[in-house]
Design a protein around this motif. Sequence first.
Motif, PDB file in Angstrom:
ATOM      1  N   PRO A  27       1.931  -0.606   7.713  1.00  0.00           N
ATOM      2  CA  PRO A  27       1.339  -0.798   6.390  1.00  0.00           C
ATOM      3  C   PRO A  27       2.256  -0.253   5.309  1.00  0.00           C
ATOM      4  O   PRO A  27       2.833   0.822   5.452  1.00  0.00           O
ATOM      5  N   PRO A  36       3.754  -7.343  10.632  1.00  0.00           N
ATOM      6  CA  PRO A  36       3.086  -6.147  10.136  1.00  0.00           C
ATOM      7  C   PRO A  36       1.803  -5.871  10.925  1.00  0.00           C
ATOM      8  O   PRO A  36       1.017  -6.791  11.182  1.00  0.00           O
ATOM      9  N   ASP A  55       5.127  -1.311   4.561  1.00  0.00           N
ATOM     10  CA  ASP A  55       6.518  -1.693   4.799  1.00  0.00           C
ATOM     11  C   ASP A  55       6.774  -3.086   4.231  1.00  0.00           C
ATOM     12  O   ASP A  55       5.857  -3.901   4.080  1.00  0.00           O
ATOM     13  N   ALA A  56       8.027  -3.373   3.966  1.00  0.00           N
ATOM     14  CA  ALA A  56       8.387  -4.662   3.387  1.00  0.00           C
ATOM     15  C   ALA A  56       8.476  -5.747   4.447  1.00  0.00           C
ATOM     16  O   ALA A  56       8.977  -5.522   5.551  1.00  0.00           O
ATOM     17  N   ILE A  57       7.975  -6.928   4.093  1.00  0.00           N
ATOM     18  CA  ILE A  57       8.273  -8.149   4.838  1.00  0.00           C
ATOM     19  C   ILE A  57       9.581  -8.679   4.263  1.00  0.00           C
ATOM     20  O   ILE A  57       9.666  -8.967   3.070  1.00  0.00           O
ATOM     21  N   GLU A 117       2.648  -9.613  -3.005  1.00  0.00           N
ATOM     22  CA  GLU A 117       1.938  -8.608  -2.218  1.00  0.00           C
ATOM     23  C   GLU A 117       0.819  -9.301  -1.453  1.00  0.00           C
ATOM     24  O   GLU A 117       0.067 -10.086  -2.015  1.00  0.00           O
ATOM     25  N   SER A 145      10.475  -7.619  10.859  1.00  0.00           N
ATOM     26  CA  SER A 145       9.431  -7.430   9.835  1.00  0.00           C
ATOM     27  C   SER A 145       8.395  -8.544   9.822  1.00  0.00           C
ATOM     28  O   SER A 145       7.508  -8.540   8.965  1.00  0.00           O
ATOM     29  N   THR A 150      -1.694  -3.931   3.864  1.00  0.00           N
ATOM     30  CA  THR A 150      -0.999  -4.381   2.651  1.00  0.00           C
ATOM     31  C   THR A 150       0.503  -4.280   2.841  1.00  0.00           C
ATOM     32  O   THR A 150       1.021  -3.263   3.302  1.00  0.00           O
ATOM     33  N   ASN A 151       1.205  -5.357   2.470  1.00  0.00           N
ATOM     34  CA  ASN A 151       2.664  -5.396   2.517  1.00  0.00           C
ATOM     35  C   ASN A 151       3.193  -6.221   1.356  1.00  0.00           C
ATOM     36  O   ASN A 151       2.513  -7.135   0.880  1.00  0.00           O
ATOM     37  N   LYS A 152       4.397  -5.907   0.923  1.00  0.00           N
ATOM     38  CA  LYS A 152       5.079  -6.691  -0.090  1.00  0.00           C
ATOM     39  C   LYS A 152       6.268  -7.428   0.542  1.00  0.00           C
ATOM     40  O   LYS A 152       6.761  -7.047   1.601  1.00  0.00           O
TER      41      LYS A 152
END
Length: 270
Positions: free
Chosen positions: A104, A175, A106-108, A251, A172, A263-265
Motif C-alpha cells: 500500500p 499491489p 507504493d508506486a505502480i 491514484e 509493481s 491505495t497506490n499512485k
Amino acid sequence: MRIVRFTTGEEPSYGVLTGDLDEYGQPDEDAVVVALVGDPLYVGIKLLEKEHRLADVRLLAPVLPRSKVVGIGKNYAAHAAEMGGPVPDEPLMFLKPNTSVVGPGDAIQYPRQSKFISFEGEVAVVIGRICRDVPAEQATDVIHGYTIANDVTARDLQKTDGQFTRAKGFDSFCPLGPWIETDLDPQDFIDGRRIQTYLNGDLKQDGSTADMIHDIPALIAHVSSVMTLLPGDVILTGTPEGVGPMEVGDEIEISIEGLGTLTNKVEARA
C-alpha cells in the motif's frame, strides 16, 4: 485479526492491527500495531510487548510470496463480456511473478513498453500451508487469510502477445494490502462483499463477490489440482466489470467490504 507487515525505518516486521474500520475501510485514528515474533505463517501468532501507533509506521505488502501469485481471469461474467470473450468453462489461470508484488502506498510503475495499463480490483487469498489436491470442502483448512489486490495489466501487450506473462508480470503490477484479514470465511464472499475501485476519486468498479463464477473453495481446489501451493502463495480471484486505463499521476483506491482500502499512485518507470 488483521495481520500487517510494517517498518519503522528498520527491518520489516509483522504485527496485529487493533481497532475498527470506518465506512471507508480506514482504521481508527488511535489504531495500534502490536508487534509479532517473526512471520506468523511459520511461527504462528506470538505477540511481543511492543506497540506502535499506526501513524508512526509504514505498511508494506502484508505477504511477500516466496513462490508465486496465481491469477484467475474472467471470473465475473460481466467482466468477461466487457473484454469481448466468453466465460471459460474452467477457471482461467495465469501466473504473476513474486517480484510484481508491492504494498500500500507504493508506486505502480508505468513501463516504457506499454501505452495502456489497466486497474483490476480483486480479492486475494493467502495460502497458509503446503497443500495439493485440496477438496473444495476443505479449502478453509489451507487459507491463511484475505487481502486486496490490484491485478495491473498492460492491455496492449496482452493483446499483441496473445498471453499474459509480460502484460501482467512487470515489477509493481501486483499491489497487495493493506493487511491480511484472518477472520473472514469463503462463505462471506459467496454471500457477497462489495468491491469498489476509484480512479482519482471517481468510482469505476462497483461489484460484488457474490457474482464470482467460481467461488474461492472451487478456485483453491482447481489451482491445487495443478500445482502445489506453498505458505504465502497468493490466489487472485478475478475482477468485476469496469476495468479501465491508468495514467502517470493517477491514484487508484480499491475498497473491499471487510478488507479495507488499498491505495497506490502511478509513476513513470525510471
